[in-house]
Write a protein that holds these residues in place. Structure first.
Motif, mmCIF file in Angstrom:
data_model
loop_
_atom_site.group_PDB
_atom_site.id
_atom_site.type_symbol
_atom_site.label_atom_id
_atom_site.label_comp_id
_atom_site.label_asym_id
_atom_site.label_seq_id
_atom_site.Cartn_x
_atom_site.Cartn_y
_atom_site.Cartn_z
ATOM 1 N N GLY A 194 -5.348 -3.609 -2.516
ATOM 2 C CA GLY A 194 -4.560 -2.438 -2.141
ATOM 3 C C GLY A 194 -4.736 -1.289 -3.121
ATOM 4 O O GLY A 194 -4.849 -0.127 -2.716
ATOM 5 N N VAL A 236 -6.290 2.402 -2.110
ATOM 6 C CA VAL A 236 -5.560 3.653 -2.312
ATOM 7 C C VAL A 236 -6.332 4.573 -3.259
ATOM 8 O O VAL A 236 -6.406 5.784 -3.037
ATOM 9 C CB VAL A 236 -4.130 3.380 -2.839
ATOM 10 N N ILE A 254 0.834 -1.209 0.000
ATOM 11 C CA ILE A 254 0.000 0.000 0.000
ATOM 12 C C ILE A 254 0.869 1.260 0.000
ATOM 13 O O ILE A 254 0.548 2.233 -0.699
ATOM 14 C CB ILE A 254 -0.990 -0.032 1.178
#
Length: 150
Positions: free
Chosen positions: A131, A135, A45
Motif C-alpha cells: 500500500g 500510494v 490505503i
C-alpha cells in the motif's frame, strides 16, 4: 505538524475505519464473510494517502524517502492497533470468533490466539509495504505548492 503526529493520527484513522467496518459487517451478519477482509487494504490505503498528503501540504515535504517512511509508519502502526483490537475482541468480547477465523479459508487451521496475532501482523505488514509503495507512486513527482517571492 510533526511526523509522529501525522503517523499517529492517520494510524488511528486506519484503525477506526477497519474497526467500524467490522462492526458494521457484524450489524448486517457478515462478520464471517472472509471476502470482506480484502476491503481492509482500501482503508489502509486511504490512511496512507491522507498521511502523505498531510505531510506534503502541512510540512511542504516532498522528499520521497521521508514520505515513504511516513506512509509505512502510518500503515504499520494502524495494523498494530487493529491487531490489538482483534486480540481484545477475541479475548474479552467474543472468544468464539477465534474458531470462526480458524474455519475461514484465509486463516485455515487451528491457530492459537498468539499464532493468529502473528499471522495478522505479517499479513498487515505485507499490505503496508504494498500500500505504501502504491500510494508513493502517486506522490513521487509531486511538488509542494510553495510560493517563492523575490
Amino acid at each position: 505538524m510533526s511526523k509522529t503526529k501525522i503517523i499517529f493520527k492517520h494510524a488511528m484513522l486506519i484503525t477506526l475505519l477497519i474497526g467500524g467496518f467490522f462492526f458494521l459487517s457484524k450489524l448486517f451478519g457478515q462478520e464471517n464473510n472472509p471476502y470482506l477482509r480484502f476491503l481492509n487494504i482500501v482503508f489502509v490505503i486511504v490512511g496512507i494517502r491522507q498521511a502523505v498528503k498531510t505531510s506534503i501540504e502541512n510540512n511542504n515535504e516532498t522528499n520521497y524517502a521521508t514520505n515513504y517512511g511516513i506512509a509505512f509508519g502510518t500503515s504499520a502502526l494502524g495494523v498494530l492497533f487493529s491487531t490489538i483490537g482483534v486480540l481484545i475482541y477475541v479475548s474479552l468480547i467474543n472468544p468464539n470468533f477465534l474458531n470462526e477465523l480458524n474455519n475461514s479459508f484465509l486463516i485455515g487451521g487451528n491457530l492459537s490466539i498468539y499464532e493468529l496475532v502473528f499471522t495478522l501482523i505479517i499479513e498487515g505488514l505485507a499490505s503496508s509495504i504494498v500500500g505504501s509503495l502504491m500510494v508513493m507512486q502517486f506522490f513521487k513527482n509531486h511538488q509542494s505548492k510553495v510560493q517563492v517571492t523575490a
